[in-house]
Design an enzyme around this catalytic site. Structure first.
Site, mmCIF file in Angstrom:
data_model
loop_
_atom_site.group_PDB
_atom_site.id
_atom_site.type_symbol
_atom_site.label_atom_id
_atom_site.label_comp_id
_atom_site.label_asym_id
_atom_site.label_seq_id
_atom_site.Cartn_x
_atom_site.Cartn_y
_atom_site.Cartn_z
ATOM 1 N N CYS A 20 -1.185 8.202 7.107
ATOM 2 C CA CYS A 20 -2.245 7.758 7.425
ATOM 3 C C CYS A 20 -3.198 7.972 8.057
ATOM 4 O O CYS A 20 -2.798 7.134 8.564
ATOM 5 C CB CYS A 20 -3.014 6.863 5.820
ATOM 6 N N CYS A 55 7.212 4.103 5.617
ATOM 7 C CA CYS A 55 6.851 3.629 4.980
ATOM 8 C C CYS A 55 7.219 3.401 3.218
ATOM 9 O O CYS A 55 7.063 2.563 2.518
ATOM 10 C CB CYS A 55 5.532 5.609 3.677
ATOM 11 N N CYS A 115 -3.781 4.192 9.760
ATOM 12 C CA CYS A 115 -1.867 3.611 10.119
ATOM 13 C C CYS A 115 -1.604 4.441 10.841
ATOM 14 O O CYS A 115 -0.712 4.174 11.064
ATOM 15 C CB CYS A 115 -0.845 3.292 9.174
ATOM 16 N N CYS A 171 0.992 -1.430 -0.207
ATOM 17 C CA CYS A 171 0.110 -0.377 -0.248
ATOM 18 C C CYS A 171 0.859 1.258 -0.339
ATOM 19 O O CYS A 171 1.047 1.659 -0.230
ATOM 20 C CB CYS A 171 -1.175 0.044 1.313
ATOM 21 N N CYS A 172 1.732 1.289 0.518
ATOM 22 C CA CYS A 172 2.505 2.227 0.552
ATOM 23 C C CYS A 172 3.803 2.502 0.172
ATOM 24 O O CYS A 172 3.692 3.326 -0.984
ATOM 25 C CB CYS A 172 3.537 2.593 2.059
HETATM 26 S S1 SF4 Z 1 0.333 4.845 5.835
HETATM 27 FE FE1 SF4 Z 1 -1.706 3.043 5.475
HETATM 28 S S2 SF4 Z 1 -3.241 3.613 4.177
HETATM 29 FE FE2 SF4 Z 1 -1.045 5.122 4.113
HETATM 30 S S3 SF4 Z 1 -0.419 4.470 1.897
HETATM 31 FE FE3 SF4 Z 1 1.075 3.382 3.371
HETATM 32 S S4 SF4 Z 1 -0.613 1.187 3.797
HETATM 33 FE FE4 SF4 Z 1 -1.313 2.494 2.275
#
Ligand code: SF4
Length: 237
Positions: free
Chosen positions: A199, A225, A202, A116-117
């Site tokens: 985010c 991240c 998280c 996701c990151c």
């Molecule tokens: S901090 Fe969480 S929601 Fe944001 S990009 Fe990374 S995994 Fe995804």
């Protein structure tokens, strides 16, 4: 490579380790000119660096990576700081963002936060950096184990740009004292225990005895991240 000779880190990094944030930013501006950017997550601990940038290099792009998953308070605080300091904000976004990302891929942050990151932050930022040679970041050695070996000026381990960390040696306490001494603002969620903010999926509030970043990716063995992954200069023998 010509640029590598021109910016020979072995000759300059020792001096810059002893330099103030202002001196480091001045060196970066003179060295990299219009190939220099900064990044910020616009949280409380970002404020001293943004203040120094506003004093020394207000025209450089200050990149905010907008995943679409930020707290609304972060976006409001970002806009307030940009106005207050007169910064040149540049918003970088993933190709598919926020709600559309969730509809397309599902809640990836719950299953694979690294993926996701990478999709939402790292890949869009790497694409943006293709037009630049150097990046000013607000990381500090006291934040994570991964950052303990970081230097004031580093070379990215596999991409052709330099990373400049003007507040690398500052402690959380020094950051907060600077904010108080200069009557600078804090993120609106600071008082609720959000001392390190990313985010909303998280990020959790932390207790006063906990590490500032203890509320990041609470249910995972993850502390970064992926943007701050070490450097050539501090991984070489
Ligand atoms: S901090 Fe969480 S929601 Fe944001 S990009 Fe990374 S995994 Fe995804």
């Amino acid at each position: 490579m010509e640029d590598q000779k021109k910016y020979d880190l072995s000759k300059i990094k020792q001096n810059l380790e002893e330099a103030t944030p202002t001196e480091i930013i001045r060196w970066a501006v003179v060295t990299f000119k219009d190939k220099l950017i900064a990044t910020s997550s616009f949280q409380t601990h970002s404020i001293p660096l943004l203040f120094f940038i506003s004093q020394e290099a207000p025209k450089i792009p200050v990149v905010f990576i907008d995943t679409g998953f930020h707290f609304p308070e972060t976006i409001e605080f970002r806009d307030h700081i940009v106005d207050l300091f007169g910064l040149n904000l540049k918003v970088v976004e993933p190709q598919i963002k926020g709600e559309e990302f969730l509809r397309t891929f599902g809640p990836v942050y719950n299953q694979s936060p690294d993926a996701c990151c990478f999709y939402n932050k790292v890949a869009p930022f790497y694409l943006f950096m293709k037009n630049y040679q150097a990046w000013i970041s607000g990381i500090r050695r006291d934040q994570t184990i991964n950052r303990k070996q970081s230097l004031a000026v580093e070379q990215h381990p596999f991409l052709p740009y330099h990373k400049i960390n003007p507040v690398i040696g500052w402690s959380a306490r020094e950051i907060e004292l600077f904010i108080d001494e200069h009557s600078l603002p804090r993120h609106p969620l600071w008082e609720k225990g959000y001392r390190s903010i990313g985010c909303k999926w998280c990020t959790s509030a932390v207790g006063s005895e906990e590490n500032d970043r203890a509320g990041r990716w609470l249910n995972f063995d993850k502390t970064e991240c992926g943007l701050h992954i070490g450097s050539k200069s501090n991984t070489e023998p």
